[in-house]
Design a protein around this motif. Structure first.
Motif, PDB file in Angstrom:
ATOM      1  N   ARG A 185       3.762  -6.198  11.598  1.00 52.31           N
ATOM      2  CA  ARG A 185       2.845  -7.540  11.349  1.00 52.31           C
ATOM      3  C   ARG A 185       1.559  -7.286  12.129  1.00 52.31           C
ATOM      4  NH1 ARG A 185       6.026 -11.471  11.971  1.00 52.31           N
ATOM      5  NH2 ARG A 185       6.687 -11.747   9.539  1.00 52.31           N
ATOM      6  N   THR A 186       1.660  -7.219  13.431  1.00 50.67           N
ATOM      7  CA  THR A 186       0.791  -7.213  14.489  1.00 50.67           C
ATOM      8  C   THR A 186      -0.115  -5.998  14.293  1.00 50.67           C
ATOM      9  OG1 THR A 186       2.143  -8.350  16.151  1.00 50.67           O
ATOM     10  CG2 THR A 186       0.439  -7.028  16.971  1.00 50.67           C
ATOM     11  N   GLU A 237      13.227  -2.095   5.169  1.00 50.29           N
ATOM     12  CA  GLU A 237      13.616  -3.541   5.092  1.00 50.29           C
ATOM     13  C   GLU A 237      12.475  -4.412   5.560  1.00 50.29           C
ATOM     14  OE1 GLU A 237      17.164  -4.097   7.469  1.00 50.29           O
ATOM     15  OE2 GLU A 237      18.311  -3.148   5.753  1.00 50.29           O
ATOM     16  N   ALA A 238      11.753  -3.920   6.733  1.00 48.24           N
ATOM     17  CA  ALA A 238      10.658  -4.557   7.230  1.00 48.24           C
ATOM     18  C   ALA A 238       9.400  -4.652   6.238  1.00 48.24           C
ATOM     19  CB  ALA A 238      10.099  -3.946   8.443  1.00 48.24           C
ATOM     20  N   LEU A 239       9.280  -3.603   5.626  1.00 53.13           N
ATOM     21  CA  LEU A 239       7.997  -3.313   4.786  1.00 53.13           C
ATOM     22  C   LEU A 239       8.160  -4.307   3.574  1.00 53.13           C
ATOM     23  CD1 LEU A 239       7.489   0.471   4.615  1.00 53.13           C
ATOM     24  CD2 LEU A 239       6.162  -1.220   5.743  1.00 53.13           C
ATOM     25  N   LYS A 240       9.716  -4.722   3.042  1.00 51.48           N
ATOM     26  CA  LYS A 240       9.799  -5.394   1.976  1.00 51.48           C
ATOM     27  C   LYS A 240       9.506  -6.740   2.196  1.00 51.48           C
ATOM     28  CE  LYS A 240      13.476  -2.855  -0.033  1.00 51.48           C
ATOM     29  NZ  LYS A 240      15.091  -2.698  -0.418  1.00 51.48           N
ATOM     30  N   GLU A 261       1.926  -3.637   0.228  1.00 49.85           N
ATOM     31  CA  GLU A 261       1.812  -3.509  -1.420  1.00 49.85           C
ATOM     32  C   GLU A 261       3.014  -2.098  -1.468  1.00 49.85           C
ATOM     33  OE1 GLU A 261      -2.018  -2.768  -2.989  1.00 49.85           O
ATOM     34  OE2 GLU A 261      -2.753  -4.871  -2.716  1.00 49.85           O
ATOM     35  N   ILE A 262       3.971  -2.379  -2.240  1.00 48.37           N
ATOM     36  CA  ILE A 262       4.851  -1.337  -2.544  1.00 48.37           C
ATOM     37  C   ILE A 262       4.708  -0.846  -4.091  1.00 48.37           C
ATOM     38  CG2 ILE A 262       7.356  -0.668  -2.427  1.00 48.37           C
ATOM     39  CD1 ILE A 262       7.787  -2.750  -0.240  1.00 48.37           C
ATOM     40  N   ALA A 312       4.332   2.627   0.090  1.00 48.66           N
ATOM     41  CA  ALA A 312       3.995   1.444   0.812  1.00 48.66           C
ATOM     42  C   ALA A 312       2.643   1.715   1.266  1.00 48.66           C
ATOM     43  CB  ALA A 312       4.705   1.042   1.882  1.00 48.66           C
ATOM     44  N   SER A 313       1.708   0.597   1.198  1.00 45.27           N
ATOM     45  CA  SER A 313       0.345   0.828   1.658  1.00 45.27           C
ATOM     46  C   SER A 313       0.036  -0.776   2.197  1.00 45.27           C
ATOM     47  CB  SER A 313      -1.024   1.281   0.663  1.00 45.27           C
ATOM     48  OG  SER A 313      -0.977   0.527  -0.441  1.00 45.27           O
TER      49      SER A 313
END
Length: 241
Positions: free
Chosen positions: A32-33, A64-67, A76-77, A83-84
């Motif tokens: 996130r950072t 899991e973090a990307l979700k 966006e997945i 993912a991007s």
């Protein structure tokens, strides 16, 4: 004989999830950072292998973090493209900032009724720390303190439904709020807004507080749209959030 540790039926079930949760939270916060501070820019494809190697983790906690970040609107997945980093359109930026401006205005109005003297003193301390970051051109530090100020105003409203809505909407705009730069006169105007917010809170003037916050966010919307259009540049820039 079963050991004393194993005799507690809750202990084996509780410890592993705690460790996994720590890893999960760490990965989510780190990614996130990176997105908010622009290390991972809007539209960039997120290569799972590279990220896993860089972070020193397997692909499972990464996915899991990307979700989680996708649910926050930062990622966006796509089933076919992976993912991007999310990129908001001008219309999405306009609509979301308009909504957020009213959520923050309502938070400010309620906070004027419900904030405690201790909470107000803490906000003042954060404000002075934020000014110190500005003086040292510490954008990450400035943003973190600025974010805390807005967040604590929302908390001081003491409205759980408002809180959840605010968090959901604000998450989508964090990266834009961090990266957008104003020229110095605009930055000074933002600092002035924060000083006016503190004065309105101290006076318990909810209508004034709401008006300041609403315009503060709409000005931010306009700055972000100009930045996206390539107008204004970053010369003499300074953060305003």
């Amino acid at each position: 004989m079963q050991s004393q540790a194993n005799s507690n039926p809750d202990l084996p079930r509780q410890l592993p999830p705690v460790e996994r949760q720590r890893l999960h939270d760490t990965v989510v916060n780190h990614l996130r950072t990176l997105i908010i501070e622009g290390a991972l820019e809007p539209g960039r494809k997120l290569n799972e292998r590279e990220l896993s190697e860089t972070l020193g983790i397997s692909r499972t906690p990464l996915r899991e973090a990307l979700k989680v970040l996708a649910a926050e609107g930062l990622v966006e997945i796509s089933p076919n493209r992976g993912a991007s980093v999310a990129r908001l359109s001008a219309t999405e930026i306009r609509d979301t900032f308009e909504l957020l401006s009213n959520l923050e205005a309502f938070s400010g109005e309620l906070a004027c009724e419900r904030i405690t003297a201790v909470e107000l003193a803490e906000l003042k301390a954060l404000h002075y720390a934020m000014l110190a970051c500005r003086a040292h051109e510490d954008l990450p530090g400035y943003y973190r303190l600025n974010h805390q100020i807005h967040d604590r105003i929302n908390l001081a409203a003491r409205n759980a439904a408002l809180r959840q809505t605010y968090l959901s909407v604000n998450r989508r705009l964090q990266a834009l709020r961090f990266r957008s730069n104003y020229r110095k006169p605009k930055w000074d105007s933002a600092i002035h807004d924060h000083e006016e917010m503190l004065a309105a809170l101290e006076a318990r003037d909810g209508k004034r507080m709401a008006a300041i916050l609403r315009q503060h966010l709409l000005d931010k919307r306009d700055a972000v749209l100009l930045m996206q259009a390539g107008v204004g540049g970053e010369a003499d820039g300074a953060p305003q959030a």
